[in-house]
Design a protein around this motif. Sequence first.
Motif, PDB file in Angstrom:
ATOM      1  N   ARG A   1       0.815  -1.235   0.000  1.00 57.73           N
ATOM      2  CA  ARG A   1       0.000   0.000   0.000  1.00 57.73           C
ATOM      3  C   ARG A   1       0.841   1.274   0.000  1.00 57.73           C
ATOM      4  O   ARG A   1       0.681   2.159   0.832  1.00 57.73           O
ATOM      5  CB  ARG A   1      -0.947   0.005   1.198  1.00 57.73           C
ATOM      6  N   GLY A   2       1.762   1.339  -0.959  1.00 62.52           N
ATOM      7  CA  GLY A   2       2.559   2.548  -1.125  1.00 62.52           C
ATOM      8  C   GLY A   2       3.794   2.626  -0.261  1.00 62.52           C
ATOM      9  O   GLY A   2       4.556   3.599  -0.348  1.00 62.52           O
ATOM     10  N   GLN A   3       4.040   1.644   0.567  1.00 62.82           N
ATOM     11  CA  GLN A   3       5.230   1.646   1.408  1.00 62.82           C
ATOM     12  C   GLN A   3       6.470   1.310   0.566  1.00 62.82           C
ATOM     13  O   GLN A   3       6.356   0.739  -0.527  1.00 62.82           O
ATOM     14  CB  GLN A   3       5.077   0.636   2.545  1.00 62.82           C
ATOM     15  N   PRO A   4       7.661   1.619   1.058  1.00 58.24           N
ATOM     16  CA  PRO A   4       8.874   1.445   0.242  1.00 58.24           C
ATOM     17  C   PRO A   4       9.303   0.004   0.024  1.00 58.24           C
ATOM     18  O   PRO A   4      10.358  -0.224  -0.571  1.00 58.24           O
ATOM     19  CB  PRO A   4       9.942   2.211   1.045  1.00 58.24           C
ATOM     20  N   TYR A   5       8.521  -0.959   0.472  1.00 55.77           N
ATOM     21  CA  TYR A   5       8.861  -2.353   0.181  1.00 55.77           C
ATOM     22  C   TYR A   5       7.921  -2.952  -0.868  1.00 55.77           C
ATOM     23  O   TYR A   5       7.801  -4.171  -0.991  1.00 55.77           O
ATOM     24  CB  TYR A   5       8.845  -3.202   1.462  1.00 55.77           C
ATOM     25  N   GLY A   6       7.232  -2.107  -1.627  1.00 59.73           N
ATOM     26  CA  GLY A   6       6.333  -2.571  -2.668  1.00 59.73           C
ATOM     27  C   GLY A   6       7.085  -3.189  -3.840  1.00 59.73           C
ATOM     28  O   GLY A   6       8.315  -3.076  -3.956  1.00 59.73           O
ATOM     29  N   PRO A   7       6.372  -3.844  -4.765  1.00 66.38           N
ATOM     30  CA  PRO A   7       7.035  -4.549  -5.881  1.00 66.38           C
ATOM     31  C   PRO A   7       7.852  -3.626  -6.774  1.00 66.38           C
ATOM     32  O   PRO A   7       8.821  -4.075  -7.396  1.00 66.38           O
ATOM     33  CB  PRO A   7       5.869  -5.190  -6.636  1.00 66.38           C
ATOM     34  N   ALA A   8       7.502  -2.349  -6.870  1.00 64.89           N
ATOM     35  CA  ALA A   8       8.267  -1.442  -7.721  1.00 64.89           C
ATOM     36  C   ALA A   8       9.695  -1.267  -7.232  1.00 64.89           C
ATOM     37  O   ALA A   8      10.601  -0.988  -8.038  1.00 64.89           O
ATOM     38  CB  ALA A   8       7.564  -0.081  -7.781  1.00 64.89           C
ATOM     39  N   ARG A   9       9.924  -1.444  -5.928  1.00 63.56           N
ATOM     40  CA  ARG A   9      11.257  -1.218  -5.357  1.00 63.56           C
ATOM     41  C   ARG A   9      11.963  -2.502  -4.934  1.00 63.56           C
ATOM     42  O   ARG A   9      13.111  -2.463  -4.535  1.00 63.56           O
ATOM     43  CB  ARG A   9      11.148  -0.271  -4.158  1.00 63.56           C
ATOM     44  N   ILE A  10      11.268  -3.631  -4.993  1.00 66.24           N
ATOM     45  CA  ILE A  10      11.855  -4.908  -4.564  1.00 66.24           C
ATOM     46  C   ILE A  10      11.829  -5.859  -5.760  1.00 66.24           C
ATOM     47  O   ILE A  10      10.819  -6.533  -6.013  1.00 66.24           O
ATOM     48  CB  ILE A  10      11.089  -5.503  -3.374  1.00 66.24           C
ATOM     49  N   PRO A  11      12.913  -5.941  -6.513  1.00 64.31           N
ATOM     50  CA  PRO A  11      12.924  -6.751  -7.747  1.00 64.31           C
ATOM     51  C   PRO A  11      12.573  -8.217  -7.506  1.00 64.31           C
ATOM     52  O   PRO A  11      11.883  -8.831  -8.329  1.00 64.31           O
ATOM     53  CB  PRO A  11      14.355  -6.597  -8.260  1.00 64.31           C
ATOM     54  N   GLY A  12      13.027  -8.800  -6.419  1.00 64.99           N
ATOM     55  CA  GLY A  12      12.755 -10.205  -6.173  1.00 64.99           C
ATOM     56  C   GLY A  12      11.271 -10.492  -6.043  1.00 64.99           C
ATOM     57  O   GLY A  12      10.772 -11.489  -6.571  1.00 64.99           O
ATOM     58  N   PHE A  13      10.549  -9.636  -5.363  1.00 63.34           N
ATOM     59  CA  PHE A  13       9.109  -9.824  -5.224  1.00 63.34           C
ATOM     60  C   PHE A  13       8.405  -9.554  -6.554  1.00 63.34           C
ATOM     61  O   PHE A  13       7.484 -10.280  -6.939  1.00 63.34           O
ATOM     62  CB  PHE A  13       8.574  -8.913  -4.122  1.00 63.34           C
ATOM     63  N   ARG A  14       8.832  -8.529  -7.248  1.00 67.62           N
ATOM     64  CA  ARG A  14       8.225  -8.220  -8.552  1.00 67.62           C
ATOM     65  C   ARG A  14       8.406  -9.383  -9.529  1.00 67.62           C
ATOM     66  O   ARG A  14       7.479  -9.752 -10.258  1.00 67.62           O
ATOM     67  CB  ARG A  14       8.851  -6.943  -9.107  1.00 67.62           C
ATOM     68  N   GLN A  15       9.575  -9.981  -9.563  1.00 65.84           N
ATOM     69  CA  GLN A  15       9.821 -11.111 -10.459  1.00 65.84           C
ATOM     70  C   GLN A  15       8.951 -12.307 -10.102  1.00 65.84           C
ATOM     71  O   GLN A  15       8.492 -13.035 -10.992  1.00 65.84           O
ATOM     72  CB  GLN A  15      11.294 -11.490 -10.408  1.00 65.84           C
ATOM     73  N   LEU A  16       8.708 -12.516  -8.801  1.00 69.12           N
ATOM     74  CA  LEU A  16       7.826 -13.607  -8.390  1.00 69.12           C
ATOM     75  C   LEU A  16       6.416 -13.403  -8.936  1.00 69.12           C
ATOM     76  O   LEU A  16       5.791 -14.351  -9.445  1.00 69.12           O
ATOM     77  CB  LEU A  16       7.802 -13.703  -6.863  1.00 69.12           C
ATOM     78  N   LEU A  17       5.910 -12.182  -8.863  1.00 69.32           N
ATOM     79  CA  LEU A  17       4.576 -11.902  -9.390  1.00 69.32           C
ATOM     80  C   LEU A  17       4.532 -12.073 -10.903  1.00 69.32           C
ATOM     81  O   LEU A  17       3.589 -12.674 -11.445  1.00 69.32           O
ATOM     82  CB  LEU A  17       4.153 -10.482  -9.006  1.00 69.32           C
ATOM     83  N   GLU A  18       5.527 -11.555 -11.590  1.00 69.07           N
ATOM     84  CA  GLU A  18       5.530 -11.609 -13.054  1.00 69.07           C
ATOM     85  C   GLU A  18       5.691 -13.020 -13.582  1.00 69.07           C
ATOM     86  O   GLU A  18       5.213 -13.330 -14.682  1.00 69.07           O
ATOM     87  CB  GLU A  18       6.649 -10.716 -13.596  1.00 69.07           C
ATOM     88  N   ALA A  19       6.320 -13.888 -12.814  1.00 67.79           N
ATOM     89  CA  ALA A  19       6.617 -15.239 -13.307  1.00 67.79           C
ATOM     90  C   ALA A  19       5.389 -16.133 -13.364  1.00 67.79           C
ATOM     91  O   ALA A  19       5.347 -17.042 -14.205  1.00 67.79           O
ATOM     92  CB  ALA A  19       7.679 -15.886 -12.426  1.00 67.79           C
ATOM     93  N   GLY A  20       4.395 -15.934 -12.508  1.00 69.45           N
ATOM     94  CA  GLY A  20       3.292 -16.890 -12.550  1.00 69.45           C
ATOM     95  C   GLY A  20       2.005 -16.428 -11.912  1.00 69.45           C
ATOM     96  O   GLY A  20       1.148 -17.266 -11.596  1.00 69.45           O
ATOM     97  N   TYR A  21       1.803 -15.123 -11.735  1.00 71.48           N
ATOM     98  CA  TYR A  21       0.610 -14.653 -11.054  1.00 71.48           C
ATOM     99  C   TYR A  21      -0.036 -13.507 -11.809  1.00 71.48           C
ATOM    100  O   TYR A  21       0.632 -12.776 -12.553  1.00 71.48           O
ATOM    101  CB  TYR A  21       0.955 -14.212  -9.621  1.00 71.48           C
ATOM    102  N   GLN A  22      -1.336 -13.372 -11.618  1.00 70.41           N
ATOM    103  CA  GLN A  22      -2.071 -12.278 -12.239  1.00 70.41           C
ATOM    104  C   GLN A  22      -2.992 -11.634 -11.206  1.00 70.41           C
ATOM    105  O   GLN A  22      -3.471 -12.290 -10.284  1.00 70.41           O
ATOM    106  CB  GLN A  22      -2.908 -12.787 -13.407  1.00 70.41           C
ATOM    107  N   ARG A  23      -3.194 -10.350 -11.401  1.00 73.76           N
ATOM    108  CA  ARG A  23      -4.022  -9.599 -10.454  1.00 73.76           C
ATOM    109  C   ARG A  23      -5.466 -10.058 -10.556  1.00 73.76           C
ATOM    110  O   ARG A  23      -6.021 -10.197 -11.645  1.00 73.76           O
ATOM    111  CB  ARG A  23      -3.896  -8.112 -10.757  1.00 73.76           C
ATOM    112  N   ALA A  24      -6.083 -10.280  -9.373  1.00 74.41           N
ATOM    113  CA  ALA A  24      -7.452 -10.804  -9.375  1.00 74.41           C
ATOM    114  C   ALA A  24      -8.437  -9.881  -8.666  1.00 74.41           C
ATOM    115  O   ALA A  24      -9.590  -9.766  -9.083  1.00 74.41           O
ATOM    116  CB  ALA A  24      -7.478 -12.171  -8.704  1.00 74.41           C
ATOM    117  N   ALA A  25      -8.018  -9.214  -7.606  1.00 78.00           N
ATOM    118  CA  ALA A  25      -8.968  -8.390  -6.844  1.00 78.00           C
ATOM    119  C   ALA A  25      -8.185  -7.523  -5.877  1.00 78.00           C
ATOM    120  O   ALA A  25      -6.950  -7.596  -5.776  1.00 78.00           O
ATOM    121  CB  ALA A  25      -9.958  -9.278  -6.093  1.00 78.00           C
TER     122      ALA A  25
END
Length: 512
Positions: free
Chosen positions: A476-500
């Motif tokens: 929720r806008g904190q500095p540990y969001g996916p935009a600033r944490i490449p490892g978490f962003r890559q996990l989402l991009e590799a096999g997940y899609q936004r649902a709700a």
Amino acid sequence: MPAAPETAGVTAAKLPSQRGGGRTVAARARAAVAGPHHYWVRLLPVLAVLAAVTRLPSFLRPIWNPDEGFLATQARMLAHGGVLYDTVVDRKPPLVPWLYEGAFWLFGHGSLWPLRSAAVLAQLVTAALLAALARRRWGNRAGATAGIGYLLLSIGLAPEDSQAATFEVFMLPWTVAAVVCADRLRGPRPGPAMRWGSLAGLAVAGAALTKQTGGAVLLPVAWLLWRSAPRRARAAAGLAVGFLAPLLAVALAVGPHRFLFWTVTGSGSYVSASGAWLVAAGRALGNTGILAAACAGVVMPAVYLLARRRRFAESDLWIWLAGSAVAVAAGFQFYGHYYLQLLPPLALLGVAALRRLPRWRRPAAAWTALAACGFLVWGLAAPRCQMDHAGKVASAIAVRTAPGETVLVWGMHPEDYWLSGRAPASRYLTAGFLTNFSGGRGGARVGERYAVPGAWRTFRQEVARRPPALIVDDSRGQPYGPARIPGFRQLLEAGYQRAATADGAVLYVRRS
């Protein structure tokens, strides 16, 4: 032989005059024996009722802060075969996680009421020990004042800090017990040095195994033992054995390397306030101000005596307070519940000061009682914003997953796992382990390079071996969001899609 009647006559003559005196002597003897018993019979019910009343707000919510959520989730993982400091990790010592685990084993993990009840008992024990210490030093009235005063002061913080059943509440009985045992070595009738030194060391170990900063009570204990000359050598030997034996036993039980890493050496980045001094200073001033308002009735008399340079020589209490203050500042987080460690020495110093200032007693008592009532009302009426958010997110998790599936909550609210009834996909229950984010420090020193050493490697292995069915991005806008944490962003991009979304948190499901 003639003397016998005379003696008998004299004795008989004296009996009437001695009857009253004899009854008085007997009554005094019975009172001397029964006095302590009667004292505690009268005082303990008062302390018990007061402990229950002051902690009444704690029973009115399912959860008060993320620490309770972390412990509840951790305990459930342990109950299902998790291994502490291996597949279940935290930066805290093991006694409170084991306490939660034991409570869940006995009563189930659907509610925290057993832990809230245990917290009431912990506060009662702390107050009773303080009463015993003050009574031994200054008399019955001082003992009652110390016990009652402590319970009134114990809620003098924000409700999420004073009402939660977390580490500091369960640490305080150990710290006070340590000082009580060490105090038995002073005075006109000191106890056996080895025995009381060992018991003091055991209590210090209990405090340190509840929370690391509990070990600060070693300072006043060592001071009291040093003043117990010429028996200080035996007392010090007992202290060393009592302190080290439990620590070694626990370290061997959980693994010495893992125990040392998670409780001491693995938190270097976390305890640094570099780049966040203003945030730390602001939180310190805020919580210090709240506690000062609650404790003004006992703090002001002590400050007055110091300012007037009047005799106020309870050196061990000042050392206890100073050590506790250092413990509160350790790590530069300054969360409100850290300040609970200051309350026992403050309560005793207040009693010591008021003994020298009789005219201050009624105003001090009135202020302390009034402040306690105000904090109690605050606890009963406090808003539930953050915990309402956790409830909404947990409901969304429960709807979109099955009971046997795992979930990854990328945020700082581990209670989402416990409230939703879903198992975490990783041993790292908050994003703080992987990013070094902490609310006490704001956004300073946040990123993958500040994570717990080796955490990212372990995290990637966990989510690859058993991919979570749902990922919740609760940054929720904190500095540990996916935009600033490449490892978490890559996990989402590799096999997940936004649902709700759920109250600002974004839910991601696995792609078909």
